[in-house]
Every structure is written in C-alpha cells, then in structure tokens.
Write a protein that holds these residues in place. Structure first.
Motif, PDB file in Angstrom:
ATOM      1  N   LYS A  63       0.864  -1.181   0.000  1.00 38.73           N
ATOM      2  CA  LYS A  63       0.000   0.000   0.000  1.00 38.73           C
ATOM      3  C   LYS A  63       0.900   1.229   0.000  1.00 38.73           C
ATOM      4  O   LYS A  63       1.818   1.327   0.810  1.00 38.73           O
ATOM      5  N   TRP A  64       0.630   2.158  -0.919  1.00 41.03           N
ATOM      6  CA  TRP A  64       1.380   3.409  -0.927  1.00 41.03           C
ATOM      7  C   TRP A  64       1.083   4.172   0.353  1.00 41.03           C
ATOM      8  O   TRP A  64      -0.044   4.152   0.842  1.00 41.03           O
ATOM      9  N   VAL A  65       2.069   4.858   0.882  1.00 42.73           N
ATOM     10  CA  VAL A  65       1.891   5.621   2.119  1.00 42.73           C
ATOM     11  C   VAL A  65       0.859   6.722   1.915  1.00 42.73           C
ATOM     12  O   VAL A  65       0.026   6.974   2.770  1.00 42.73           O
ATOM     13  N   ASN A  66       0.885   7.352   0.770  1.00 43.44           N
ATOM     14  CA  ASN A  66      -0.058   8.452   0.527  1.00 43.44           C
ATOM     15  C   ASN A  66      -1.402   7.964  -0.007  1.00 43.44           C
ATOM     16  O   ASN A  66      -2.271   8.751  -0.313  1.00 43.44           O
ATOM     17  N   GLN A  67      -1.577   6.661  -0.122  1.00 46.66           N
ATOM     18  CA  GLN A  67      -2.852   6.106  -0.569  1.00 46.66           C
ATOM     19  C   GLN A  67      -3.837   6.191   0.594  1.00 46.66           C
ATOM     20  O   GLN A  67      -3.538   5.789   1.703  1.00 46.66           O
ATOM     21  N   HIS A  68      -4.998   6.721   0.340  1.00 45.33           N
ATOM     22  CA  HIS A  68      -5.976   6.942   1.393  1.00 45.33           C
ATOM     23  C   HIS A  68      -6.888   5.735   1.545  1.00 45.33           C
ATOM     24  O   HIS A  68      -7.264   5.101   0.568  1.00 45.33           O
ATOM     25  N   SER A  69      -7.290   5.484   2.765  1.00 41.98           N
ATOM     26  CA  SER A  69      -8.253   4.416   3.021  1.00 41.98           C
ATOM     27  C   SER A  69      -9.642   4.907   2.640  1.00 41.98           C
ATOM     28  O   SER A  69      -9.878   6.092   2.445  1.00 41.98           O
ATOM     29  N   ASP A  70     -10.586   3.974   2.555  1.00 37.99           N
ATOM     30  CA  ASP A  70     -11.963   4.338   2.222  1.00 37.99           C
ATOM     31  C   ASP A  70     -12.523   5.320   3.251  1.00 37.99           C
ATOM     32  O   ASP A  70     -13.245   6.252   2.908  1.00 37.99           O
ATOM     33  N   VAL A  71     -12.169   5.108   4.522  1.00 38.56           N
ATOM     34  CA  VAL A  71     -12.655   6.007   5.575  1.00 38.56           C
ATOM     35  C   VAL A  71     -12.132   7.418   5.331  1.00 38.56           C
ATOM     36  O   VAL A  71     -12.887   8.393   5.419  1.00 38.56           O
ATOM     37  N   GLU A  72     -10.842   7.531   4.995  1.00 40.21           N
ATOM     38  CA  GLU A  72     -10.279   8.853   4.741  1.00 40.21           C
ATOM     39  C   GLU A  72     -10.924   9.506   3.538  1.00 40.21           C
ATOM     40  O   GLU A  72     -11.186  10.708   3.536  1.00 40.21           O
ATOM     41  N   VAL A  73     -11.183   8.705   2.490  1.00 41.05           N
ATOM     42  CA  VAL A  73     -11.840   9.238   1.287  1.00 41.05           C
ATOM     43  C   VAL A  73     -13.216   9.768   1.647  1.00 41.05           C
ATOM     44  O   VAL A  73     -13.594  10.879   1.260  1.00 41.05           O
ATOM     45  N   TYR A  74     -13.977   8.986   2.430  1.00 44.90           N
ATOM     46  CA  TYR A  74     -15.318   9.430   2.816  1.00 44.90           C
ATOM     47  C   TYR A  74     -15.262  10.621   3.772  1.00 44.90           C
ATOM     48  O   TYR A  74     -16.113  11.509   3.697  1.00 44.90           O
ATOM     49  N   GLN A  75     -14.258  10.653   4.646  1.00 45.53           N
ATOM     50  CA  GLN A  75     -14.100  11.813   5.525  1.00 45.53           C
ATOM     51  C   GLN A  75     -13.812  13.063   4.694  1.00 45.53           C
ATOM     52  O   GLN A  75     -14.348  14.135   4.962  1.00 45.53           O
ATOM     53  N   PHE A  76     -12.965  12.907   3.674  1.00 49.36           N
ATOM     54  CA  PHE A  76     -12.657  14.049   2.810  1.00 49.36           C
ATOM     55  C   PHE A  76     -13.902  14.487   2.042  1.00 49.36           C
ATOM     56  O   PHE A  76     -14.186  15.686   1.942  1.00 49.36           O
ATOM     57  N   LYS A  77     -14.661  13.510   1.524  1.00 47.97           N
ATOM     58  CA  LYS A  77     -15.900  13.857   0.810  1.00 47.97           C
ATOM     59  C   LYS A  77     -16.884  14.552   1.749  1.00 47.97           C
ATOM     60  O   LYS A  77     -17.551  15.514   1.356  1.00 47.97           O
ATOM     61  N   LEU A  78     -16.958  14.065   2.988  1.00 40.78           N
ATOM     62  CA  LEU A  78     -17.833  14.694   3.979  1.00 40.78           C
ATOM     63  C   LEU A  78     -17.387  16.127   4.252  1.00 40.78           C
ATOM     64  O   LEU A  78     -18.207  17.044   4.318  1.00 40.78           O
ATOM     65  N   LEU A  79     -16.082  16.320   4.380  1.00 42.82           N
ATOM     66  CA  LEU A  79     -15.543  17.667   4.586  1.00 42.82           C
ATOM     67  C   LEU A  79     -15.878  18.573   3.403  1.00 42.82           C
ATOM     68  O   LEU A  79     -16.271  19.732   3.591  1.00 42.82           O
ATOM     69  N   GLU A  80     -15.737  18.037   2.182  1.00 41.04           N
ATOM     70  CA  GLU A  80     -16.092  18.818   0.992  1.00 41.04           C
ATOM     71  C   GLU A  80     -17.564  19.219   1.017  1.00 41.04           C
ATOM     72  O   GLU A  80     -17.905  20.370   0.739  1.00 41.04           O
ATOM     73  N   LYS A  81     -18.436  18.269   1.348  1.00 42.84           N
ATOM     74  CA  LYS A  81     -19.879  18.554   1.393  1.00 42.84           C
ATOM     75  C   LYS A  81     -20.191  19.575   2.478  1.00 42.84           C
ATOM     76  O   LYS A  81     -20.996  20.485   2.264  1.00 42.84           O
ATOM     77  N   ASP A  82     -19.550  19.427   3.659  1.00 41.34           N
ATOM     78  CA  ASP A  82     -19.752  20.409   4.736  1.00 41.34           C
ATOM     79  C   ASP A  82     -19.307  21.795   4.293  1.00 41.34           C
ATOM     80  O   ASP A  82     -19.964  22.794   4.594  1.00 41.34           O
ATOM     81  N   THR A  83     -18.186  21.853   3.576  1.00 45.44           N
ATOM     82  CA  THR A  83     -17.685  23.135   3.078  1.00 45.44           C
ATOM     83  C   THR A  83     -18.680  23.746   2.103  1.00 45.44           C
ATOM     84  O   THR A  83     -18.979  24.945   2.177  1.00 45.44           O
ATOM     85  N   ILE A  84     -19.211  22.939   1.207  1.00 48.29           N
ATOM     86  CA  ILE A  84     -20.199  23.433   0.232  1.00 48.29           C
ATOM     87  C   ILE A  84     -21.438  23.942   0.959  1.00 48.29           C
ATOM     88  O   ILE A  84     -21.961  25.014   0.642  1.00 48.29           O
ATOM     89  N   ILE A  85     -21.894  23.189   1.968  1.00 43.67           N
ATOM     90  CA  ILE A  85     -23.070  23.605   2.735  1.00 43.67           C
ATOM     91  C   ILE A  85     -22.808  24.930   3.427  1.00 43.67           C
ATOM     92  O   ILE A  85     -23.646  25.845   3.401  1.00 43.67           O
ATOM     93  N   CYS A  86     -21.620  25.075   4.038  1.00 40.68           N
ATOM     94  CA  CYS A  86     -21.275  26.342   4.708  1.00 40.68           C
ATOM     95  C   CYS A  86     -21.235  27.499   3.708  1.00 40.68           C
ATOM     96  O   CYS A  86     -21.722  28.590   4.010  1.00 40.68           O
ATOM     97  N   GLU A  87     -20.669  27.248   2.530  1.00 40.46           N
ATOM     98  CA  GLU A  87     -20.621  28.298   1.501  1.00 40.46           C
ATOM     99  C   GLU A  87     -22.032  28.685   1.075  1.00 40.46           C
ATOM    100  O   GLU A  87     -22.338  29.867   0.921  1.00 40.46           O
ATOM    101  N   LEU A  88     -22.905  27.689   0.888  1.00 35.90           N
ATOM    102  CA  LEU A  88     -24.283  27.979   0.488  1.00 35.90           C
ATOM    103  C   LEU A  88     -25.029  28.737   1.584  1.00 35.90           C
ATOM    104  O   LEU A  88     -25.797  29.659   1.292  1.00 35.90           O
ATOM    105  N   GLU A  89     -24.795  28.334   2.848  1.00 32.74           N
ATOM    106  CA  GLU A  89     -25.429  29.047   3.956  1.00 32.74           C
ATOM    107  C   GLU A  89     -24.939  30.487   4.021  1.00 32.74           C
ATOM    108  O   GLU A  89     -25.718  31.410   4.291  1.00 32.74           O
ATOM    109  N   LEU A  90     -23.645  30.686   3.765  1.00 27.36           N
ATOM    110  CA  LEU A  90     -23.094  32.040   3.764  1.00 27.36           C
ATOM    111  C   LEU A  90     -23.706  32.861   2.631  1.00 27.36           C
ATOM    112  O   LEU A  90     -24.098  34.018   2.833  1.00 27.36           O
ATOM    113  N   GLU A  91     -23.806  32.245   1.446  1.00 25.48           N
ATOM    114  CA  GLU A  91     -24.444  32.931   0.320  1.00 25.48           C
ATOM    115  C   GLU A  91     -25.893  33.275   0.660  1.00 25.48           C
ATOM    116  O   GLU A  91     -26.367  34.373   0.356  1.00 25.48           O
ATOM    117  N   GLN A  92     -26.601  32.316   1.285  1.00 22.68           N
ATOM    118  CA  GLN A  92     -27.996  32.562   1.678  1.00 22.68           C
ATOM    119  C   GLN A  92     -28.067  33.691   2.683  1.00 22.68           C
ATOM    120  O   GLN A  92     -28.964  34.537   2.625  1.00 22.68           O
TER     121      GLN A  92
END
Length: 155
Positions: A63-92
């Motif tokens: 396994k490459w050291v910089n290869q992310h686990s599924d949990v990390e991938v989903y955590q990153f996707k969750l962070l991205e979605k939270d960021t988008i939600i915060c941006e939309l709330e700010l725009e609203q």
C-alpha cells in the motif's frame, strides 16, 4: 499476486526498509507494516507499506503511504460537502441581508410615495380653494360694477 508487486515497483527496482512502524496499518499476516522506500525505477523515492517478513513469506501486502483508506476518502468527501453547505449558507445569509436591505428601502420608498400622494391631494384642495376664491372675486367685481352702473344712472 507477484505481478502486483512487480507492477508497483518497476522490474529491477529495490527498496530500503525503515523501522518506522505505523500501528494503524497491518499487513495480511497481521503484523504491523513497515514503511519502505522505492530505491530504483519510475517510483523512486516513493514510500509504501510492506510486510516486514517479505520476501521470506508469501504475504504480498502493498500500500502506498499516501494512498488513502476508504474512511479517509469518505471523511474528505464529507468535509467537501460540509464546506459546500457552509458556503451555500453564507451565500444565503448574504442574500437574506440583501433582501432585508431591499425590504427596508422598499418600505422607505412606499412611505415617501404616501407622503407625496398626500401633498398632491393638499395641492389639489388648495387649487380648488383658489379657483373658488377667484370665482368669488370675479362675481364680487361683477356685482360691484353693476352696482356702480345702477348708482351712476339713477343719480
């Protein structure tokens, strides 16, 4: 599985072992994997996790050291979605603030419009009063001339 190993490191490549152990990553044998560094080939310098018993065992864990686990991938996707939600709330929030300002401006303009309508009504009433006064003065002047003519001819 040996083909997998040869694809990961170009043929003829070698690696060096470091005793840096990551307690979270275990090989297929259940042993804590070592972080190794590719020493030859196109992936030179890249770090990977490997079985500390390899090549003495058939464990082909890689396994490459910089290869992310599924949990990390989903955590990153969750962070991205939270960021988008915060941006939309700010725009609203900005939109709501703009709507609030426009509503206040509308209320002020409606108040000014009401005041202007009242002034127009006052001016119309004043014009009607002036018109009536003018008509009364004209009638009074006419009556006074008639009186003057009557007095002049009777004398």
């Amino acid at each position: 599985m040996a083909a997998r190993r040869s694809n990961s490191h170009a043929s003829g490549s070698s690696s060096s072992n470091r005793r840096a152990v990551n307690a979270q990553v275990r090989c297929n044998c259940g042993i804590e994997a070592l972080i190794k560094t590719v020493r030859k080939g196109p992936n030179f310098g890249m770090k990977f996790y490997g079985c500390p018993m390899w090549p003495d065992t058939q464990c082909d864990f890689f396994k490459w050291v910089n290869q992310h686990s599924d949990v990390e991938v989903y955590q990153f996707k969750l962070l991205e979605k939270d960021t988008i939600i915060c941006e939309l709330e700010l725009e609203q929030s900005f939109r709501d603030e703009k709507i609030k300002k426009l509503s206040l401006k509308k209320a002020n303009l409606e108040e000014e419009l009401t005041e202007l309508k009242n002034k127009v009504i006052e001016l119309r009433i004043g014009r009607q009063n002036i018109s009536r006064t003018g008509n009364s003065l004209y009638l009074a002047l006419l009556i006074s001339w008639m009186f003057f003519v009557v007095v002049f001819f009777l004398n």
